[in-house]
Structures are given as structure tokens and as C-alpha cells.
Design a protein around this motif. Structure first.
Motif, PDB file in Angstrom:
ATOM      1  N   ASP A  92       0.965  -1.146   0.219  1.00 55.02           N
ATOM      2  CA  ASP A  92      -0.100  -0.147  -0.068  1.00 55.02           C
ATOM      3  C   ASP A  92       1.013   1.536   0.078  1.00 55.02           C
ATOM      4  OD1 ASP A  92      -2.292  -1.053  -0.268  1.00 55.02           O
ATOM      5  OD2 ASP A  92      -2.758  -1.987   2.163  1.00 55.02           O
ATOM      6  N   HIS A 114      -5.754  -2.124  -3.095  1.00 58.96           N
ATOM      7  CA  HIS A 114      -4.970  -2.002  -2.618  1.00 58.96           C
ATOM      8  C   HIS A 114      -5.459  -0.325  -1.762  1.00 58.96           C
ATOM      9  CE1 HIS A 114      -2.027  -5.254  -3.661  1.00 58.96           C
ATOM     10  NE2 HIS A 114      -0.839  -4.461  -3.571  1.00 58.96           N
ATOM     11  N   LEU A 117      -1.960   4.043  -3.203  1.00 58.65           N
ATOM     12  CA  LEU A 117      -1.745   3.622  -4.542  1.00 58.65           C
ATOM     13  C   LEU A 117      -1.738   5.344  -5.339  1.00 58.65           C
ATOM     14  CD1 LEU A 117      -2.288   0.388  -6.041  1.00 58.65           C
ATOM     15  CD2 LEU A 117      -0.715   1.085  -4.966  1.00 58.65           C
ATOM     16  N   CYS A 136      -7.253   6.096  -4.343  1.00 65.86           N
ATOM     17  CA  CYS A 136      -5.788   5.940  -5.569  1.00 65.86           C
ATOM     18  C   CYS A 136      -6.193   6.954  -6.908  1.00 65.86           C
ATOM     19  CB  CYS A 136      -6.263   4.823  -6.552  1.00 65.86           C
ATOM     20  SG  CYS A 136      -5.420   4.138  -7.714  1.00 65.86           S
TER      21      CYS A 136
END
Length: 254
Positions: A92, A114, A117, A136
Motif C-alpha cells: 500500500d 490496495h 496508490l 487511488c
């Protein structure tokens, strides 16, 4: 969607490896009739995966890749295994480049859980996919947009990429030659991938076994410039020596 049986997958890999294989030889190897092999070749040729000839089949031209829609389904299970193995090693809160290719698109899908990111890509398919992931951030490179696969290439793409230094550069490739040379089809795409490799602290290559010893026109680099190779089958003894000499880690996806 094109779904290949195991014989057709093995036939395609054989032709890619040898360059040309005769129908008679394939029929004997797979213990099937000549007619069965010809039907396999016809199917694969219709989807632009190989070139059909009287008496056999050959690889496609070294100057043109397989059509994007065919590559989306070709070796799909192998690509997904590779993607899961690679994604499992990405922590991560990492920064990533992800380049063009159907294998790297599978990696993007495998990163859906995840967090934190920061992704820089020249692949519109990946950008559209990952922009919906929670926490993300996706940055899209500029450049000339290719119709066939929604990829961005060109000098503007390279200049954009050179602004960043990331933790991981996740790349695909069209060909890994027996001596470790990496090749692709489009010199503009090669320039973009070379920039990604230069601007990444770790370069990770995702490539299924069909990419070994395929013909492709443009030299991209060498396996010694890659920190880790993620693939789906054990490599040859010769390739293992190339990887060891370049200190490239090999990961065979289960």
C-alpha cells in the motif's frame, strides 16, 4: 470472446517459438488428425494470432503485434496468475508506472484492494479502471492516442514520464529473446517504456511464456535492466543463467 483449448494454446506457443511448424509435425505431436490441426490453424489465423500457410503455420510479421482484442483473451488465465503474484508484492501507499499491454491491465485489476496508490500511466484502459479505486490517485500522460488499444505514446508522453521518480515501474513486453534482449513492435512505445524503466526505482516485468523468443522489430532493453520477472512457467536453463547474470529475480506464478 475467443477461448482456446490447451492444444491450441500449445500449438500457438510452439509456432511462436519455432517460427514455422508443419501440419504433419503438429498432428503427430498432438496425436490428432491433419484436419483437426488445420481447423486449429484456421481459427488462430482468423483471430490474427498466426499466419496460415499451405502445409503449416508461421508466426506473424515481426513488425506488427497481435490485434488488441485477441491479446485481451490470449493466455488470459496465465496473465491473471502473473498479475496476482505481482500485485501481492506491491505494498500500500506505493507509487507506480504502469505501461501499455493486456498483461499490465490484468495487474491493474489485481491491485483493486490496495490503498494509497499513486499511479502514472499511458494506458487509458488502466486509467479508467483505477480511477474508481478508493484512495487511488491516477495521473495520465499526454501524447498521441492510438486507436487500436487506447495507448498514449510520443515525445509528450516521454517528457511527462520524466518528471517523476516512482517506486515501481510495471511493464509488459512483446518479446524476450533467448539472450535476454527485450523487444517490442512500435518504436514510440519503446521510447515510452525506456523512460519508465529509467524513472523507476524497481522495474518489474510481467510476461507469460508465449513472449519468449517471439519475433519483434524494435530493441527495448535487456533483462539485466529488470529487477524482477514475473511469468507463468519455469524458464529454460539458458534463460535462468541470463537472469542470474543480470541479478534479475524470477517469480513463477502458481
Amino acid at each position: 470472446m475467443l477461448i482456446l483449448n490447451q492444444r491450441q494454446k500449445d500449438l500457438l506457443a510452439w509456432v511462436n517459438r519455432e517460427g514455422y511448424v508443419a501440419v504433419e509435425k503438429m498432428a503427430a505431436h498432438f496425436a490428432v488428425t491433419h484436419q483437426t490441426i488445420r481447423r486449429d490453424i484456421t481459427l488462430l489465423a482468423e483471430h490474427k494470432l498466426l499466419q496460415r500457410y499451405h502445409g503449416g503455420a508461421s508466426v506473424l510479421s515481426s513488425v506488427e503485434n497481435v490485434a488488441y482484442d485477441a491479446r485481451q483473451v490470449l493466455m488470459i488465465e496465465e496473465k491473471r496468475r502473473i498479475a496476482r503474484a505481482l500485485a501481492a508484492e506491491i505494498p500500500d501507499n506505493a507509487s507506480l508506472f504502469i505501461n501499455l499491454g493486456t498483461t499490465t491491465e490484468e495487474v491493474a485489476k489485481a491491485l483493486s484492494q490496495h490503498r494509497g496508490l499513486r499511479v502514472i500511466t499511458n494506458n487509458f484502459h488502466i486509467a479508467n479502471l483505477m480511477c474508481d479505486y478508493p484512495d487511488c490517485e491516477v495521473l495520465v500522460a499526454g501524447g498521441a492516442l492510438r486507436k487500436r488499444d487506447r495507448g498514449l505514446t510520443g515525445e509528450a508522453t516521454v517528457q511527462f514520464i520524466r518528471q517523476f521518480k516512482v517506486d515501481y515501474g510495471i511493464i509488459g513486453v512483446s518479446c524476450i529473446e533467448h539472450g535476454g534482449v527485450l523487444r517490442d513492435y512500435d518504436y514510440r512505445e519503446v521510447l515510452t517504456t525506456q523512460a519508465i524503466m529509467q524513472q523507476s526505482r524497481q522495474v518489474w516485468l510481467a510476461a507469460d511464456h508465449s513472449k519468449f523468443d517471439r519475433p519483434a522489430l524494435v530493441e527495448l532493453g535487456h533483462l539485466s535492466q529488470v529487477d524482477a520477472l514475473f511469468t507463468d512457467q519455469p524458464v529454460s536453463a539458458e534463460m535462468a543463467e541470463v537472469l542470474a547474470a543480470g541479478d534479475t529475480r524470477l517469480v513463477v506464478a502458481a
